[in-house]
Design a protein around this motif. Structure first.
Motif, PDB file in Angstrom:
ATOM      1  N   ILE A  24       0.836  -1.194   0.000  1.00  0.00           N
ATOM      2  CA  ILE A  24       0.000   0.000   0.000  1.00  0.00           C
ATOM      3  C   ILE A  24       0.875   1.250   0.000  1.00  0.00           C
ATOM      4  O   ILE A  24       1.946   1.282   0.624  1.00  0.00           O
ATOM      5  CB  ILE A  24      -0.969  -0.003   1.210  1.00  0.00           C
ATOM      6  N   VAL A  25       0.419   2.278  -0.725  1.00  0.00           N
ATOM      7  CA  VAL A  25       1.142   3.539  -0.797  1.00  0.00           C
ATOM      8  C   VAL A  25       0.124   4.659  -0.979  1.00  0.00           C
ATOM      9  O   VAL A  25      -0.966   4.432  -1.524  1.00  0.00           O
ATOM     10  CB  VAL A  25       2.171   3.524  -1.958  1.00  0.00           C
ATOM     11  N   ARG A  26       0.478   5.863  -0.506  1.00  0.00           N
ATOM     12  CA  ARG A  26      -0.360   7.040  -0.755  1.00  0.00           C
ATOM     13  C   ARG A  26       0.400   8.015  -1.643  1.00  0.00           C
ATOM     14  O   ARG A  26       1.564   8.333  -1.373  1.00  0.00           O
ATOM     15  CB  ARG A  26      -0.762   7.731   0.557  1.00  0.00           C
ATOM     16  N   ALA A  27      -0.256   8.467  -2.709  1.00  0.00           N
ATOM     17  CA  ALA A  27       0.300   9.497  -3.580  1.00  0.00           C
ATOM     18  C   ALA A  27      -0.702  10.644  -3.607  1.00  0.00           C
ATOM     19  O   ALA A  27      -1.805  10.509  -4.154  1.00  0.00           O
ATOM     20  CB  ALA A  27       0.540   8.965  -4.986  1.00  0.00           C
ATOM     21  N   LYS A  28      -0.355  11.740  -2.948  1.00  0.00           N
ATOM     22  CA  LYS A  28      -1.239  12.893  -2.812  1.00  0.00           C
ATOM     23  C   LYS A  28      -2.522  12.462  -2.108  1.00  0.00           C
ATOM     24  O   LYS A  28      -2.471  11.999  -0.974  1.00  0.00           O
ATOM     25  CB  LYS A  28      -1.489  13.540  -4.175  1.00  0.00           C
ATOM     26  N   ASP A  29      -3.687  12.563  -2.752  1.00  0.00           N
ATOM     27  CA  ASP A  29      -4.945  12.264  -2.064  1.00  0.00           C
ATOM     28  C   ASP A  29      -5.493  10.889  -2.394  1.00  0.00           C
ATOM     29  O   ASP A  29      -6.656  10.586  -2.100  1.00  0.00           O
ATOM     30  CB  ASP A  29      -5.993  13.324  -2.398  1.00  0.00           C
ATOM     31  N   THR A  30      -4.684  10.033  -3.014  1.00  0.00           N
ATOM     32  CA  THR A  30      -5.157   8.716  -3.431  1.00  0.00           C
ATOM     33  C   THR A  30      -4.287   7.628  -2.836  1.00  0.00           C
ATOM     34  O   THR A  30      -3.059   7.749  -2.787  1.00  0.00           O
ATOM     35  CB  THR A  30      -5.154   8.597  -4.970  1.00  0.00           C
ATOM     36  N   TYR A  31      -4.942   6.564  -2.370  1.00  0.00           N
ATOM     37  CA  TYR A  31      -4.248   5.387  -1.886  1.00  0.00           C
ATOM     38  C   TYR A  31      -4.229   4.330  -3.000  1.00  0.00           C
ATOM     39  O   TYR A  31      -5.205   4.170  -3.740  1.00  0.00           O
ATOM     40  CB  TYR A  31      -4.961   4.802  -0.660  1.00  0.00           C
ATOM     41  N   TYR A  32      -3.133   3.596  -3.076  1.00  0.00           N
ATOM     42  CA  TYR A  32      -3.008   2.516  -4.056  1.00  0.00           C
ATOM     43  C   TYR A  32      -2.540   1.251  -3.355  1.00  0.00           C
ATOM     44  O   TYR A  32      -1.750   1.295  -2.410  1.00  0.00           O
ATOM     45  CB  TYR A  32      -1.989   2.881  -5.143  1.00  0.00           C
ATOM     46  N   ILE A  33      -3.036   0.112  -3.836  1.00  0.00           N
ATOM     47  CA  ILE A  33      -2.540  -1.193  -3.401  1.00  0.00           C
ATOM     48  C   ILE A  33      -2.155  -1.976  -4.643  1.00  0.00           C
ATOM     49  O   ILE A  33      -2.960  -2.129  -5.570  1.00  0.00           O
ATOM     50  CB  ILE A  33      -3.579  -1.986  -2.592  1.00  0.00           C
ATOM     51  N   ALA A  34      -0.914  -2.461  -4.669  1.00  0.00           N
ATOM     52  CA  ALA A  34      -0.440  -3.350  -5.728  1.00  0.00           C
ATOM     53  C   ALA A  34      -0.364  -4.771  -5.170  1.00  0.00           C
ATOM     54  O   ALA A  34       0.048  -4.975  -4.019  1.00  0.00           O
ATOM     55  CB  ALA A  34       0.934  -2.910  -6.226  1.00  0.00           C
ATOM     56  N   VAL A  35      -0.778  -5.753  -5.984  1.00  0.00           N
ATOM     57  CA  VAL A  35      -0.808  -7.140  -5.516  1.00  0.00           C
ATOM     58  C   VAL A  35      -0.094  -8.054  -6.517  1.00  0.00           C
ATOM     59  O   VAL A  35       0.093  -7.706  -7.677  1.00  0.00           O
ATOM     60  CB  VAL A  35      -2.254  -7.642  -5.296  1.00  0.00           C
ATOM     61  N   TRP A 265      -2.556   5.685  11.004  1.00  0.00           N
ATOM     62  CA  TRP A 265      -1.775   4.648  10.333  1.00  0.00           C
ATOM     63  C   TRP A 265      -2.636   3.419  10.080  1.00  0.00           C
ATOM     64  O   TRP A 265      -3.468   3.034  10.909  1.00  0.00           O
ATOM     65  CB  TRP A 265      -0.576   4.248  11.197  1.00  0.00           C
ATOM     66  N   TYR A 266      -2.403   2.803   8.918  1.00  0.00           N
ATOM     67  CA  TYR A 266      -3.093   1.568   8.540  1.00  0.00           C
ATOM     68  C   TYR A 266      -2.084   0.588   7.955  1.00  0.00           C
ATOM     69  O   TYR A 266      -1.088   0.988   7.342  1.00  0.00           O
ATOM     70  CB  TYR A 266      -4.193   1.840   7.510  1.00  0.00           C
ATOM     71  N   MET A 267      -2.368  -0.673   8.163  1.00  0.00           N
ATOM     72  CA  MET A 267      -1.537  -1.736   7.591  1.00  0.00           C
ATOM     73  C   MET A 267      -2.372  -2.574   6.620  1.00  0.00           C
ATOM     74  O   MET A 267      -3.459  -3.055   6.978  1.00  0.00           O
ATOM     75  CB  MET A 267      -0.982  -2.646   8.693  1.00  0.00           C
ATOM     76  N   ALA A 268      -1.884  -2.733   5.399  1.00  0.00           N
ATOM     77  CA  ALA A 268      -2.458  -3.696   4.457  1.00  0.00           C
ATOM     78  C   ALA A 268      -1.757  -5.026   4.665  1.00  0.00           C
ATOM     79  O   ALA A 268      -0.532  -5.068   4.875  1.00  0.00           O
ATOM     80  CB  ALA A 268      -2.282  -3.208   3.026  1.00  0.00           C
ATOM     81  N   HIS A 269      -2.512  -6.115   4.610  1.00  0.00           N
ATOM     82  CA  HIS A 269      -1.892  -7.422   4.827  1.00  0.00           C
ATOM     83  C   HIS A 269      -2.650  -8.505   4.075  1.00  0.00           C
ATOM     84  O   HIS A 269      -3.805  -8.353   3.687  1.00  0.00           O
ATOM     85  CB  HIS A 269      -1.828  -7.758   6.324  1.00  0.00           C
TER      86      HIS A 269
END
Length: 531
Positions: A24-35, A265-269
């Motif tokens: 997970i990453v944040r770029a400006k006002d958007t969160y992204y998750i790559a899988v 803070w949040y954790m993707a898992h």
């Protein structure tokens, strides 16, 4: 789409179905998750969200940059790491060519882009010493590559012997200096998936340990210096399901962190939801947990303990008017009337090249030209979507005139080349055009003796309905006719396991003449249904 949420909560999993190894990453006002995508293309699926609760399929990154032909099941694209620094997206990924013990042939690459939608640069080769690479952008401007290191010399069991780090020079586009052993891991073993975050003067190293099964866990260690030594959290593991097989989310591990603009803070898992407590038919999924730093500077779940929660609070700053509700059940439909395949589709090891997957040869239809056998690792001509619901129905309609039993087209439930169910139209020497069912379960192959005759020139409508570990195919042979069951109900417990999840798709095969036949599909519909 995700499963339903209350407006004040995030309900897990946020990415149902085969969506493992989230970064997970944040770029400006958007969160992204790559899988991870493994042998399915396009590779590295990316999802986007504004509120962490509702996620939409944003893009897929790897198209023609990789050659996955011949890669064994459970190999290919592992554990992508997405980062955003100084207005540029960085994507690190592994192309796994073989996992045949005692070795692993794993090649790590870096690509960059100014936008999540590209254009992405040509891949830069990094190393092959281990998998799960990660790029850390330090405050002094230097960049560091971390990866698990594989030690083939270890005689038995775990060969993941820790985490190494090496500087990356973006001007020279290569690693410089020597790799340095950063972390040996803990007694949980199988140390992998490293990420570094700097917080309040500490470098925090987050790794996955315990393997990707029921013992999976998130380990946290910290150091005042990037190069260590790293002190392990005294209450390790920070997140796991290993101690409670009754939890609805199992196999919790492989974590990455994000901070919201409001400082939360949040954790993707990674996680699974085993059907009947045992069968992860949907594969490994993605969940989110809200976390915080305690008074001693260690990462903790806001819910307390270290067990993954089904519901967590939404981040602050999202007003009720802005809060969206996710779809309760998945829905995907394609009538093949556009210039390109819908982006939800996936193909195996090869891109959806117009030479075999055409929307233009017969407008309003998807024409699939035949590939090799259903067990081919090179040219399996299938297009498929993820199973995202424990209960679902998929339907399609096809025109196909086979000339031989070696030619077939139809509807598949597909885990990998050793585990699949295939209801297909083919030719029988005595009965002519028929529908048959083949089953490959743990590499044990069977063709069901029953055959359903079909008139030559007749459109065939096929459906499959899955309820947990049970699945059944249906057919309809004229528009006004009711759907009728085909063959016996199937136990599909074998469609789980490994690193991927079950897919449902349409395919054409020809072992008489490669590319010598084709089928025209007029529509495909997948929908989650009630139990």
């Amino acid at each position: 789409m995700t499963i339903s949420t209350q407006k004040g909560t995030i309900r897990n999993p946020v990415l149902p179905g085969f969506n493992p190894d989230p970064c997970i990453v944040r770029a400006k006002d958007t969160y992204y998750i790559a899988v991870s995508s493994f042998e399915w293309l396009p590779g590295v699926r990316v999802y986007a969200s504004k509120d962490l609760a509702v996620w939409e399929h944003c893009t897929d990154v790897l198209t023609d940059q990789v050659d996955l032909r011949g890669n064994p099941k459970n190999c290919s694209i592992w554990a992508p790491q997405l980062s955003y620094h100084d207005g540029l997206f960085y994507l690190i990924y592994t192309d796994v060519k073989s996992t045949k013990r005692p070795f692993k042939d794993v090649h790590n690459y870096l690509i960059t882009a100014p936008s999540i939608h590209g254009p992405w640069s040509e891949p830069v080769y990094l190393n092959s010493s281990g998998f799960d690479p990660s790029l850390y952008h330090d405050e002094d401007g230097r960049k560091w590559l971390l990866n698990e290191i594989w030690d083939y010399r270890i005689p038995e069991g775990n060969k993941s012997s820790g985490i190494v780090i090496q500087q990356y020079d973006p001007q020279q586009q290569k690693l410089v200096g020597k790799p340095f052993k950063l972390f040996d891991g803990t007694d949980l073993k199988k140390t992998e998936a490293p990420h570094i975050y700097k917080h309040q003067g500490y470098y925090y190293l987050i790794t996955a340990e315990g393997g990707t099964g029921s013992g999976h866990a998130v380990t946290v260690a910290r150091s005042r210096s990037l190069m260590g030594p790293y002190e392990v959290d005294p209450r390790n593991p920070m997140l796991t399901s290993r101690d409670n097989p009754e939890l609805p989310l199992q196999c919790a591990g492989h974590g990455s962190l994000i901070q919201t603009p409001q400082g939360e803070w949040y954790m993707a898992h990674l996680c699974t939801r085993p059907v009947e407590g045992q069968y992860a038919l949907l594969g490994r999924e993605t969940a989110l947990q809200q976390v915080y730093w305690d008074e001693e500077g260690w990462l903790r779940l806001t819910a307390g303990g270290n067990s993954p929660q089904m519901e967590v609070p939404r981040p602050k700053g999202i007003t009720p008017a802005e809060a969206k509700m996710a779809a309760e059940r998945s829905l995907f439909e394609d009538t093949f009337d556009g210039p390109e395949l819908a982006k939800a589709w996936n193909t195996l090891r090869i891109p959806a090249d117009p030479s075999w997957c055409s929307l233009s040869e017969r407008p309003g239809y998807l024409r699939l030209h035949s590939g090799e056998s259903p067990q081919s690792l090179f040219h399996h001509h299938i297009v498929a979507v993820r199973q995202a619901d424990i209960h679902f129905r998929a339907e399609t309609s096809l025109e196909f005139e086979p000339a031989s039993y070696l030619q077939m087209a139809g509807l598949m439930l597909y885990l990998n080349d050793e585990n699949y169910l295939y209801a297909y139209v083919t030719q029988d020497e005595e009965q002519g055009k028929v529908i048959r069912l083949m089953r490959c379960a743990e590499d044990a192959f069977t063709v069901i003796p029953d055959m359903i005759p079909v008139n030559a020139g007749e459109t065939v409508r096929l459906a499959v309905e899955v309820h947990g570990i049970r699945g059944r195919f249906y057919g309809r042979f004229s528009p006004g006719q009711d759907w009728v069951p085909l063959f016996e109900e199937q136990d599909i417990r074998f469609l789980c396991g490994g690193f991927t999840g079950n897919f449902v798709g349409i395919a054409v095969h020809d072992m008489q003449s490669f590319g010598g036949s084709y089928a025209d599909f007029s529509h495909f519909r997948y929908t989650g249904i009630e139990a």
